[in-house]
Design a protein around this motif. Sequence first.
Motif, PDB file in Angstrom:
ATOM      1  N   TYR A 251     -49.641  28.198   4.091  1.00 40.49           N
ATOM      2  CA  TYR A 251     -49.141  28.230   3.048  1.00 40.49           C
ATOM      3  C   TYR A 251     -47.629  28.310   3.348  1.00 40.49           C
ATOM      4  N   ASN A 252     -46.578  27.745   2.775  1.00 43.23           N
ATOM      5  CA  ASN A 252     -45.413  27.823   2.723  1.00 43.23           C
ATOM      6  C   ASN A 252     -45.012  29.052   1.831  1.00 43.23           C
ATOM      7  N   THR A 253     -44.262  30.071   2.560  1.00 44.71           N
ATOM      8  CA  THR A 253     -43.729  31.398   1.871  1.00 44.71           C
ATOM      9  C   THR A 253     -42.490  31.640   1.644  1.00 44.71           C
ATOM     10  N   LYS A 254     -41.791  30.461   1.701  1.00 42.90           N
ATOM     11  CA  LYS A 254     -40.113  30.469   1.762  1.00 42.90           C
ATOM     12  C   LYS A 254     -39.820  31.302   0.406  1.00 42.90           C
ATOM     13  N   LYS A 255     -40.388  30.655  -0.731  1.00 44.20           N
ATOM     14  CA  LYS A 255     -40.062  31.245  -2.011  1.00 44.20           C
ATOM     15  C   LYS A 255     -40.095  32.749  -2.053  1.00 44.20           C
ATOM     16  N   SER A 256     -41.146  33.444  -1.706  1.00 47.53           N
ATOM     17  CA  SER A 256     -41.430  34.814  -1.531  1.00 47.53           C
ATOM     18  C   SER A 256     -40.402  35.411  -0.802  1.00 47.53           C
ATOM     19  N   GLU A 257     -40.062  34.970   0.183  1.00 44.31           N
ATOM     20  CA  GLU A 257     -39.113  35.610   1.203  1.00 44.31           C
ATOM     21  C   GLU A 257     -37.691  35.428   0.619  1.00 44.31           C
ATOM     22  N   ASP A 258     -37.261  34.327   0.063  1.00 47.19           N
ATOM     23  CA  ASP A 258     -36.100  34.348  -0.415  1.00 47.19           C
ATOM     24  C   ASP A 258     -35.572  35.111  -1.795  1.00 47.19           C
TER      25      ASP A 258
END
Length: 342
Positions: A309-316
Motif C-alpha cells: 500500500y502507498n501510505t504517502k497520503k497518511s504520512e503527508d
Amino acid sequence: MPSISSGKVLVTGANGFVAAWTIETLLDAGFFVRGTVRSLAKAEHLNKVFSSYPGKFEAVAVPDFTKEGSFDEAVTGVDAILHTASPVGFNADDPAEMIDPAVNGTLSILRAAASTNGLASVKRVVYLSSCAAVFDQYSTVPREYTEADWNEADPREVVQKGRGASPLAKYCTSKTFAERRAWAWYEDNKATLPWDFTVVNPPWVFGPTLHEVGSKPESLNDSNKLLWNAITQGSFLKPAGNCRIDVRDLARALLLTITTPAAGGERFIVCAGPFAWEDFMNAARKITGTTRSPEVSYDPAQFVHLTTYNTKKSEDILGMTYRGLEETTRDVVKDWQSRAWL
C-alpha cells in the motif's frame, strides 16, 4: 475543514480491540470519551482500565446499533465521532449476516450525526473501514494500492456465489459495501451538514490487548488469534503475505484524523508495510527462544509480496510513522507471557 483539539469524542464499539486503544490515546491527548457498548456490563473492564482518568470516560449502552435512531442519544453533546463498531469474523453462512449489520450500523451513526442532537455539536465523523475494501485478494501479480482503489473482486464473488462465497470474501464485501454506502450517503447530504467525514483503511491489525479477553488464547480477537496460531503452531492463512499495522499506530491515526483540519473529506490508508507470517515467527523465536521457527524453505529475501500500500497520503497529511514488526512482536509476546500463555 472542521476539526477539534479538545472536547468529547464518541467511540462506538468501545470494548473492541482497536477501540480500547483508541480510547486510551484520546484520553492521553486530553479528550473526554463516551464509548458505546451493547450492555453496560461489557464496560466494566474498561471502567477499571481507564480509572486513572477520573471523570474522563463514560460508557453508554446501545444494544443494537443497526436500528434506526439507536445512536441518537449517544451523539448528544459530542464534538466528534469515531465509528469502529462493525462485525468481524469469518463464520457467517449467509453473506447478509456480515453485510447488513456493517451497512446499517454505519448508516445509523451517520444519520444520528445528522439528527437534531448531532447537528448541535458534531464537527467531524470518522469511519474505521479496512483495506479489505481496497485490495484484490485474487491478484497473482505484485500490486501497490492507493486510496483510489476499491475491492471489486470480493463483492463480485459474493453476488455470484452467495452462501458459497469464501468466508474472507463475505467479510471483505461487508467492509466494501459499508464504506461505499457511507461515502454515497455523505455526498448526498454534505451540503446541509456542519460536519465533515473521514475514512481510515488499515490492513491486518496486530498488537497487545487492552480490551477484555478471557483466560485462554482462543478468546483473542480474530487478527491476534491468527498471529497466535502462526507463532505457536506454525499455522497460518494462505497466501502467507499481506500487510500490517500496530494497533497503537492505528489508534494514533484515528486521533490525528480528528485533530488535523486537512483530514476532512479524505480517505486514508494506514499501513506499516507487508509481512509474511514467517516474519512474525522468526521475530518471536528470537525473543522467546522456544516458539516455533518457520520451515527452512522460507527465505524473506525471496518472498514476493503481492500486496503493498502507498501510505504517502497518511504520512503527508497526518504525519504518520509506523512501528516495526519486531516491536509489535516483542510487545505481543510480552502480553502473552504476562497471561502465562507462553
